[in-house]
Design an enzyme around this catalytic site. Structure first.
Site, PDB file in Angstrom:
ATOM      1  N   HIS A 183       0.732  -3.012  11.201  1.00 54.67           N
ATOM      2  CA  HIS A 183       1.788  -3.893  11.705  1.00 54.67           C
ATOM      3  C   HIS A 183       2.148  -3.567  13.157  1.00 54.67           C
ATOM      4  CE1 HIS A 183       2.233  -5.732   7.800  1.00 54.67           C
ATOM      5  NE2 HIS A 183       2.245  -4.525   7.271  1.00 54.67           N
ATOM      6  N   GLN A 199       0.835  -1.201   0.000  1.00 54.99           N
ATOM      7  CA  GLN A 199       0.000   0.000   0.000  1.00 54.99           C
ATOM      8  C   GLN A 199       0.871   1.253   0.000  1.00 54.99           C
ATOM      9  OE1 GLN A 199      -3.064  -0.350   2.887  1.00 54.99           O
ATOM     10  NE2 GLN A 199      -3.851   1.702   2.624  1.00 54.99           N
ATOM     11  N   GLN A 221       0.745 -11.598  10.181  1.00 58.77           N
ATOM     12  CA  GLN A 221       1.354 -10.476   9.480  1.00 58.77           C
ATOM     13  C   GLN A 221       0.821  -9.108   9.889  1.00 58.77           C
ATOM     14  OE1 GLN A 221       0.273  -8.713   5.935  1.00 58.77           O
ATOM     15  NE2 GLN A 221       1.971  -9.504   4.736  1.00 58.77           N
ATOM     16  N   SER A 239       4.432  -6.330   2.871  1.00 57.52           N
ATOM     17  CA  SER A 239       3.127  -6.173   3.512  1.00 57.52           C
ATOM     18  C   SER A 239       2.018  -6.704   2.607  1.00 57.52           C
ATOM     19  CB  SER A 239       2.908  -4.703   3.898  1.00 57.52           C
ATOM     20  OG  SER A 239       1.751  -4.531   4.679  1.00 57.52           O
ATOM     21  N   LEU A 240       1.136  -5.831   2.112  1.00 55.88           N
ATOM     22  CA  LEU A 240       0.093  -6.242   1.175  1.00 55.88           C
ATOM     23  C   LEU A 240       0.666  -7.028   0.003  1.00 55.88           C
ATOM     24  CD1 LEU A 240      -2.693  -5.996  -0.333  1.00 55.88           C
ATOM     25  CD2 LEU A 240      -1.872  -3.755  -1.115  1.00 55.88           C
ATOM     26  N   ARG A 295      -9.122  -8.152   4.035  1.00 51.24           N
ATOM     27  CA  ARG A 295      -8.052  -7.543   4.831  1.00 51.24           C
ATOM     28  C   ARG A 295      -8.226  -6.031   4.883  1.00 51.24           C
ATOM     29  NH1 ARG A 295      -2.711  -5.371   3.728  1.00 51.24           N
ATOM     30  NH2 ARG A 295      -1.087  -6.182   5.136  1.00 51.24           N
TER      31      ARG A 295
END
Length: 298
Positions: free
Chosen positions: A204, A10, A253, A88-89, A113
């Protein structure tokens, strides 16, 4: 010579993203139209014609970056990868690229998500900040000190190291006042910069626990297959090939740090000599060059 495919997260979105691929390739159009049907709204209308603010909507941003990344990788003529990773994503795009997830299943997980993270941001307001010029361990130490100074047993005043992007660049995440206190302490400790980022939540970090719990049911009912090459996941930074371990790491995650520096270092140690980034933007190329300037980045 081992090839590594990497996928951004992102923040890499931009107005008009993926339109050139859509216009030029039948396969891209088919994938984009399938995504629109699965999501129940025209994601591509926002991607192609929306403003930067339109693309910041959480329900749009994450599916858009995922879709662009997967389409870009599918259309490339480069040989199949020897290893993959995503920031991440981007880990969801990487899971499709290595065959662990079907495109359709991954898209639905990304959508779930995004909505879960938006709800968590509203329930537990937080933010993030970029820290430049300090060692990872020092950043973690100061975050722990700020958190431990508080007596609350809730998420109030929590601040953690969230993204280890490259040597000397760490993103911290947590409650707003804790981030502000940490920025002051980090600058006093010698950080070149410690600046809040324009994000809508504490990604996170423990503040994302409600999102992780909400996403858990969707992940548990999704089929994960054995990938044809290892994926270096954010949580472990290690090569993973077992579906159940991959699933477990994906569950962790949202509240665990993105160990990007360690992931890239481990990929290089395991033989990666060429890195290819697929998706909007090229932020990962820059990070990889800072992690190891000797590898080829394309």
């Amino acid at each position: 010579m081992a090839k590594a495919f990497v996928f951004p997260g992102q923040g890499s979105q931009f107005p008009g993203m993926c339109k050139d691929l859509y216009d030029a390739h039948v396969e891209a159009r088919e994938m984009c139209q399938a995504a629109n049907r699965l999501l129940g709204f025209s994601l591509t209308d926002v991607m192609f014609e929306g403003t930067a603010d339109d693309l910041k909507q959480t329900k749009v941003t994450q599916p858009a970056v995922f879709l662009h990344s997967v389409v870009a990788q599918r259309l490339m003529t480069i040989e199949t990868p020897h290893m993959v990773a995503g920031h991440s994503l981007g880990e969801f795009s990487a899971l499709v690229a290595c065959g662990a997830l079907r495109f359709e299943d991954a898209l639905l997980l990304v959508s779930a998500r995004a909505q879960a993270m938006q709800a968590a941001c509203e329930a537990n307001p937080g933010t993030m900040a970029a820290v430049l010029g300090l060692e990872d361990e020092r950043v973690e130490e100061i975050c722990n000190q700020i958190t431990n100074q508080q007596s609350s047993i809730t998420n109030d005043h929590v601040v953690v190291a969230a993204n280890f992007n490259c040597p000397g660049q760490v993103v911290i995440s947590g409650e707003i006042e804790a981030i502000e206190a940490a920025c002051v302490a980090l600058k006093e400790a010698g950080a070149r910069r410690a600046l809040r980022l324009p994000v809508g939540g504490a990604f996170h970090s423990p503040l994302m626990a409600p999102a992780a719990e909400e996403l858990k049911a969707a992940i548990l009912k999704t089929e994960f297959r054995k990938p044809f090459c290892p994926i270096y996941q954010n949580v472990s930074a290690k090569a993973e090939k077992e579906p159940e371990i991959i699933r477990e790491n994906l569950l962790k995650q949202l509240t665990a740090p993105v160990r990007w520096t360690q992931s890239v270092q481990n990929m290089i140690a395991d033989g990666a000599t060429e890195f290819y980034e697929f998706g909007p933007g090229d932020v990962l190329k820059g990070l990889i060059r800072k992690i190891n300037p000797e590898v080829q980045v394309g």
